[in-house]
Design an enzyme around this catalytic site. Sequence first.
Site, PDB file in Angstrom:
ATOM      1  N   VAL A  20       0.834  -1.208   0.000  1.00 15.84           N
ATOM      2  CA  VAL A  20       0.000   0.000   0.000  1.00 15.84           C
ATOM      3  C   VAL A  20       0.862   1.249   0.000  1.00 15.84           C
ATOM      4  CG1 VAL A  20      -1.677   1.365   1.310  1.00 15.84           C
ATOM      5  CG2 VAL A  20      -1.964  -1.107   1.123  1.00 15.84           C
ATOM      6  N   ARG A  43      14.470  -3.842   3.689  1.00 22.12           N
ATOM      7  CA  ARG A  43      13.507  -3.401   2.680  1.00 22.12           C
ATOM      8  C   ARG A  43      13.868  -2.007   2.164  1.00 22.12           C
ATOM      9  NH1 ARG A  43       8.456  -5.768   2.300  1.00 22.12           N
ATOM     10  NH2 ARG A  43       7.538  -3.723   1.851  1.00 22.12           N
ATOM     11  N   THR A  88      -2.581  -3.658   9.546  1.00 24.17           N
ATOM     12  CA  THR A  88      -3.444  -3.804  10.721  1.00 24.17           C
ATOM     13  C   THR A  88      -3.966  -5.246  10.742  1.00 24.17           C
ATOM     14  OG1 THR A  88      -5.166  -2.736   9.356  1.00 24.17           O
ATOM     15  CG2 THR A  88      -4.155  -1.417  11.084  1.00 24.17           C
ATOM     16  N   THR A 123      -6.474   0.040   7.352  1.00 28.05           N
ATOM     17  CA  THR A 123      -7.849  -0.370   7.608  1.00 28.05           C
ATOM     18  C   THR A 123      -8.066  -0.573   9.111  1.00 28.05           C
ATOM     19  OG1 THR A 123      -7.958  -1.477   5.473  1.00 28.05           O
ATOM     20  CG2 THR A 123      -9.615  -2.075   7.094  1.00 28.05           C
ATOM     21  N   CYS A 263      -6.944  -8.394   3.409  1.00 27.37           N
ATOM     22  CA  CYS A 263      -8.177  -7.600   3.350  1.00 27.37           C
ATOM     23  C   CYS A 263      -9.426  -8.402   3.687  1.00 27.37           C
ATOM     24  CB  CYS A 263      -8.312  -6.961   1.964  1.00 27.37           C
ATOM     25  SG  CYS A 263      -7.016  -5.750   1.601  1.00 27.37           S
TER      26      CYS A 263
END
Length: 429
Positions: A20, A43, A88, A123, A263
Site C-alpha cells: 500500500v 527493505r 493492521t 484499515t 483484506c
Amino acid sequence: MITSLRNKEKKISVIGLGYVGLPIALEFAKKFSVIGFDINAKRVEMMQNHEDPSKELDKEAFEDCDITFTHKLEDLKEATFFVVAVPTPIDDHKSPDLTPLISACKTVGKVLKKGDYVIFESTVYPGCTEDDCIPVLEKESGLKFRSDFKVGYSPERINPGDKEHTLTKILKVVSGCDDESLNVISEVYGTIITAGIHKASSIKVAEAAKIIENTQRDVNIALMNELSVIFNKMDINTYEVLEAAGTKWNFLKFTPGLVGGHCIGVDPYYLTYKASEIGYHSKVILSGRQINDSMGGTIAREVVQHLIKQGKSLKETKVLVMGATFKENVSDIRNSKVIDVINELNSFMVNVHVTDPQADSEEVKEEYGYSLVENIDKDYDAVILAVNHNEYMQLDEAYFQDITRPDSLFFDVKGVFKNIIKNIHYKSL
C-alpha cells in the site's frame, strides 16, 4: 499547505512501505518531495536500489521520483504531511492487533510539529483514528489535536496483482477532522488521483466505508462457498450453476474459493470486534467468516475421500498443491489459506508437495514451516490447483497427465480448467 508542498518547501512522508505505502509514496514523489519511511532496513535498502520488496512494481516506477527512503527517525523531522500505511492484522484470537499502527503513531508523534497533518490509510474499525491513534499522537508530541495538528483518514484501495485498477485510477475516499483539513487533504490527494475524490462527511464514515467494502465481498463469497458444498453433495458443478444464473441481469457474480490475504480475510473481524464492544454480536458477518475459514479443510477432505475410494493407503499417497500465495499473480504469502489445505492433508498423513512460481521458498518456510519443492515428480495421486497463477494457466491436460498416476484427482479450486480436464478425475468447489 498545498502551495508549500508543490514548491517543495514542505515534504510528505509515507510511514510503512508495503504493497500500500510504496505505490502512494512513489506517486506523490512525482509531484512533491517525499520521505519514504519503513522500520525494516533491508527493505529500505532494496527500495534505494529501485526494487520493490513486494514485487508489485518494476524499476521504472521509481524513475523521476523525488523520494528519499529511510529507516531513521530523524529523517522524518523534515516532513509536515504524514501518511500512515502500516498493516493492521489480527491476532491468534481473531481480534484486531493495533501494534504496528500504535507504533507508527508513536514514531510520528516524536517528530510532529505545529501545523502538521497526519493521514491514516490503514484499515481500522470506525472510531479507531480518533479513539486510539490521536491520543498517542498528542502524548508523544505534547501537542493538541485540531489546534496544533490536523488528522484525516483516507482508506487504501490497493488491489495486489491488479495492473488495471491501479492507485491513480481508483476513486479516493478522503476525510478530515474539520472542513479545513478535509479541503487540504482532498487537494493533496487530488493532485495524484485522476479518478476523482469522494469527500466523506467524517473520519468515522470513511473508516466504516472501507471496512464494509471487504466485509460485503466476504459475505458474498461465503454464500458461494456454502452453495459449492451443497452442490457438490448433489453432484452438480457449482461453476456451471453460476454461469447459468449469471445470465440474469441483476445476478451478482461472485465465485467460491479460498479467502485469504490481508483484506477480505481480516477486515471483517475489525468490524465484528467493534460491534461486540458496543454490545452487538454479529450474526451474518461471523457466519460468513466461519464458512470461508473452513474451506481449506473442506478441499483437503474432498481429496482424502477420493484417495480412500481409490483404495489407496494415505501414508503412501502423494499430493501436489500448486500455489502458496494468498491470491493469483502476487508473491504475498501473508494469511494465505492454502496452509489450511496443507495442514489438513498432513493430519491424514498424506505426503504433500507444494510449488509456486511467485512465492519465495525461504519466506514460506519461515512463515509456515514448509518449503517449496524445486522439482515436480511424475507420480502424484492428486493435484490441487489452489492458486491460478498465469504460469499455471498456460498448462494443458497432457502436462497434468504426465505428473500423475492413473486414477488421480485434479482438484481445481477456482474452476478454471473445467472445460479442459477430460481424462483425469476432476472436481472443483
